[in-house]
Scaffold this motif. Structure first.
Motif, mmCIF file in Angstrom:
data_model
loop_
_atom_site.group_PDB
_atom_site.id
_atom_site.type_symbol
_atom_site.label_atom_id
_atom_site.label_comp_id
_atom_site.label_asym_id
_atom_site.label_seq_id
_atom_site.Cartn_x
_atom_site.Cartn_y
_atom_site.Cartn_z
ATOM 1 N N THR A 431 0.829 -1.209 0.000
ATOM 2 C CA THR A 431 0.000 0.000 0.000
ATOM 3 C C THR A 431 0.861 1.254 0.000
ATOM 4 O O THR A 431 0.628 2.194 -0.769
ATOM 5 C CB THR A 431 -0.936 0.001 1.214
ATOM 6 O OG1 THR A 431 -1.748 -1.179 1.189
ATOM 7 C CG2 THR A 431 -1.834 1.226 1.197
ATOM 8 N N VAL A 432 1.865 1.288 0.862
ATOM 9 C CA VAL A 432 2.749 2.458 0.946
ATOM 10 C C VAL A 432 3.521 2.632 -0.353
ATOM 11 O O VAL A 432 3.678 3.757 -0.855
ATOM 12 C CB VAL A 432 3.710 2.311 2.144
ATOM 13 C CG1 VAL A 432 4.766 3.422 2.126
ATOM 14 C CG2 VAL A 432 2.933 2.349 3.454
ATOM 15 N N TRP A 433 3.993 1.530 -0.934
ATOM 16 C CA TRP A 433 4.739 1.637 -2.201
ATOM 17 C C TRP A 433 3.876 2.248 -3.295
ATOM 18 O O TRP A 433 4.300 3.170 -3.980
ATOM 19 C CB TRP A 433 5.209 0.248 -2.643
ATOM 20 C CG TRP A 433 5.693 0.251 -4.062
ATOM 21 C CD1 TRP A 433 6.898 0.689 -4.523
ATOM 22 C CD2 TRP A 433 4.949 -0.169 -5.220
ATOM 23 N NE1 TRP A 433 6.961 0.570 -5.893
ATOM 24 C CE2 TRP A 433 5.784 0.046 -6.344
ATOM 25 C CE3 TRP A 433 3.677 -0.693 -5.417
ATOM 26 C CZ2 TRP A 433 5.352 -0.260 -7.654
ATOM 27 C CZ3 TRP A 433 3.254 -0.997 -6.698
ATOM 28 C CH2 TRP A 433 4.093 -0.780 -7.797
ATOM 29 N N ARG A 434 2.643 1.754 -3.452
ATOM 30 C CA ARG A 434 1.803 2.239 -4.552
ATOM 31 C C ARG A 434 1.363 3.679 -4.341
ATOM 32 O O ARG A 434 1.303 4.472 -5.297
ATOM 33 C CB ARG A 434 0.561 1.339 -4.709
ATOM 34 C CG ARG A 434 -0.362 1.771 -5.879
ATOM 35 C CD ARG A 434 0.389 1.713 -7.178
ATOM 36 N NE ARG A 434 -0.385 2.257 -8.293
ATOM 37 C CZ ARG A 434 -0.395 3.525 -8.677
ATOM 38 N NH1 ARG A 434 0.333 4.421 -7.989
ATOM 39 N NH2 ARG A 434 -1.105 3.917 -9.703
ATOM 40 N N CYS A 435 1.098 4.044 -3.124
ATOM 41 C CA CYS A 435 0.578 5.388 -2.855
ATOM 42 C C CYS A 435 1.679 6.445 -2.752
ATOM 43 O O CYS A 435 1.464 7.599 -3.130
ATOM 44 C CB CYS A 435 -0.239 5.387 -1.562
ATOM 45 S SG CYS A 435 -1.739 4.371 -1.639
ATOM 46 N N CYS A 436 2.864 6.075 -2.280
ATOM 47 C CA CYS A 436 3.874 7.078 -1.949
ATOM 48 C C CYS A 436 5.236 6.870 -2.597
ATOM 49 O O CYS A 436 5.958 7.854 -2.845
ATOM 50 C CB CYS A 436 4.064 7.155 -0.425
ATOM 51 S SG CYS A 436 2.546 7.396 0.518
#
Length: 469
Positions: A431-436
């Motif tokens: 989630t963090v990789w895709r969003c940020c």
């Protein structure tokens, strides 16, 4: 030989063979895309492969797994020859029937799949590939049943070499439509001949047994929808992309899936050695515990490898590909993790086969496939090709979750608290990789290293044991 050693030797040897068979196409892919400048041609080849896999699944009708299961029922050479011969004769008949139906409805298939009846030649090639693929699966099976790993290494090396020896001259000559399908046919034909010679003592038309066929069909028929569901998982997105976004978008999506070839290293290593390991140890008292540990350990490997693929996907595509093909990077992490989730499902779903209750696995897969189609209808118009990749991943997540719950209720699977924590770490990283972090290589790699350390600490005892061994 200990179960650990048996599993690791099969995993590593079949892994090496799979690395060889997948690294060669991965290395050649940039060359192929430069020789085939229009993504539409690659999209047509991908659709041809999709139909081949569908026809092969119907022709085999679950017979491969049923044959594998009954092969280990008795330690009797003559009995095993009867099982293999019966399975081959049945599959040969169904394969010829599917081949003739594809030839008969050539125009309809060309219009429905390739959107133009001018691609009739491609349908003929697809029919031949289906016939070879189904029969090759049965003829090559005794090699794996006898755990002949060196043969696996050699054939997996020769197969792509033969294919590219045929396809590259055709591409240079401008035959973009038939180059890749024809190369696959030539490679399959030569390998099938080699396996037929090596395994000839296992097959005879005089060894057909109706009773054995009935027993295998009782196990195989419930498995047949399972393989069709696998096809829906792997192919529904491509057909829907072609209809919603066009053949060119399907070509880009297909290239995006090629980084997933790296996950195929792990998956094929598992698939190559798993059936022999699973069925040869299925009668041991602690079988459920052993199977559950394999599920967790392979899940750990899947999560760690996916974290690093997420981190490098964009830079990898910008380095290797040119033009419109670069856009495929966005789906690569989803399609990298999807085969690994399939691997995890097959580890636990094998429990259904061991206790000869295959229908629960089929129902779980069917629900997962239907959810995948629903996610595709929702996400493709919203996110384009990325939506298709996400839909595939969500479908597999739901499938593994449902299968785990059913098997835990049947007391055929044990899921520990630390594995649930590992799943949470993986979900948070993704989630963090895709969003940020999708555009931040350094930070993505740093987060992947941190996630890996956390997971290895959770399984520090097993890591220590593995290092000692």
């Amino acid at each position: 030989m200990s179960k650990f050693k048996l599993f690791m030797e099969n995993f590593l040897v079949y892994g090496l063979g799979s690395v060889i068979s997948k690294v060669i196409p991965l290395i050649m892919l940039p060359i192929i895309t430069r020789l085939m400048p229009d993504p539409a041609f690659y999209g047509l080849f991908d659709l041809s492969h999709t139909i081949t896999s569908f026809g092969t699944a119907i022709a085999i009708l679950g017979m491969y797994d049923a044959m594998f299961r009954y092969f280990f029922e008795r330690d009797d050479e003559e009995y095993r020859k009867d099982i293999c011969s019966t399975a081959f004769i049945f599959t040969l008949g169904t394969s010829i029937a599917i081949f003739l139906l594809m030839i008969l409805f050539e125009k309809e298939i060309a219009v429905w799949v390739f959107a133009d009846e001018q691609y009739g030649l491609l349908v003929y090639l697809t029919a031949i590939a289906t016939l070879l693929g189904a029969t090759n699966g049965i003829i090559s099976a005794p090699t794996r049943m006898q755990n002949k790993r060196k043969v696996f290494l050699v054939t997996n090396t020769l197969s792509p070499i033969i294919g590219y020896a045929v396809s590259i001259p055709l591409l240079l000559a401008g035959h973009y439509l038939v180059a890749l399908p024809l190369a696959g046919i030539v490679s399959s034909f030569l390998l099938e001949g080699a396996f037929a010679y090596m395994n000839r003592r296992f097959f005879s038309f005089n060894r057909f047994h109706g009773e054995y066929l009935r027993n295998m069909l009782k196990l195989a028929v419930p498995l047949a929808p399972t393989f069709l569901v696998y096809w829906l998982f792997n192919s529904a997105d491509r057909l829907m992309i072609s209809n919603m976004l066009g053949v060119q978008a399907n070509g880009i999506y297909s290239i995006g899936s090629k980084l997933g070839l790296a996950s195929q290293f792990i998956y094929q290593a598992f698939a190559g050695g798993w059936q022999y390991f699973a069925f040869s140890t299925m009668k041991e008292e602690n079988q459920v515990e052993s199977n559950s540990k394999v599920f967790e350990y392979l899940g750990l490997v899947s999560f760690i490898s996916c974290m690093f693929i997420c981190a490098i996907s964009k830079e990898f595509y910008e380095l290797v590909f040119t033009g419109e093909y670069v856009a495929g990077y966005i789906v690569s992490p989803y399609l990298f993790l999807a085969p690994l989730l399939l691997m995890l499902y097959q580890v636990i779903a094998n429990q259904f086969l061991v206790v000869k209750k295959t229908w629960p696995g089929m129902m779980v897969l069917a629900l997962g496939a239907l959810s995948n189609i629903g996610f595709n209808y929702w996400l493709i118009p919203l996110l384009g090709v990325e939506g298709a990749g996400l839909a595939t991943l969500l479908g597999y997540i739901l499938t593994v979750l449902l299968a785990s719950l059913v098997l835990m209720r049947m007391k055929l699977l044990i899921v520990t608290g630390r594995f649930l924590l590992a799943i949470g770490v993986m979900a948070m990283y993704f989630t963090v990789w895709r969003c940020c972090l999708i555009n931040e290589l350094g930070m993505s790699l740093g987060a992947a290293v941190l996630g890996t350390v956390i997971l290895l600490v959770l399984y520090r005892q097993e890591v220590g044991m593995l290092m000692k061994r």
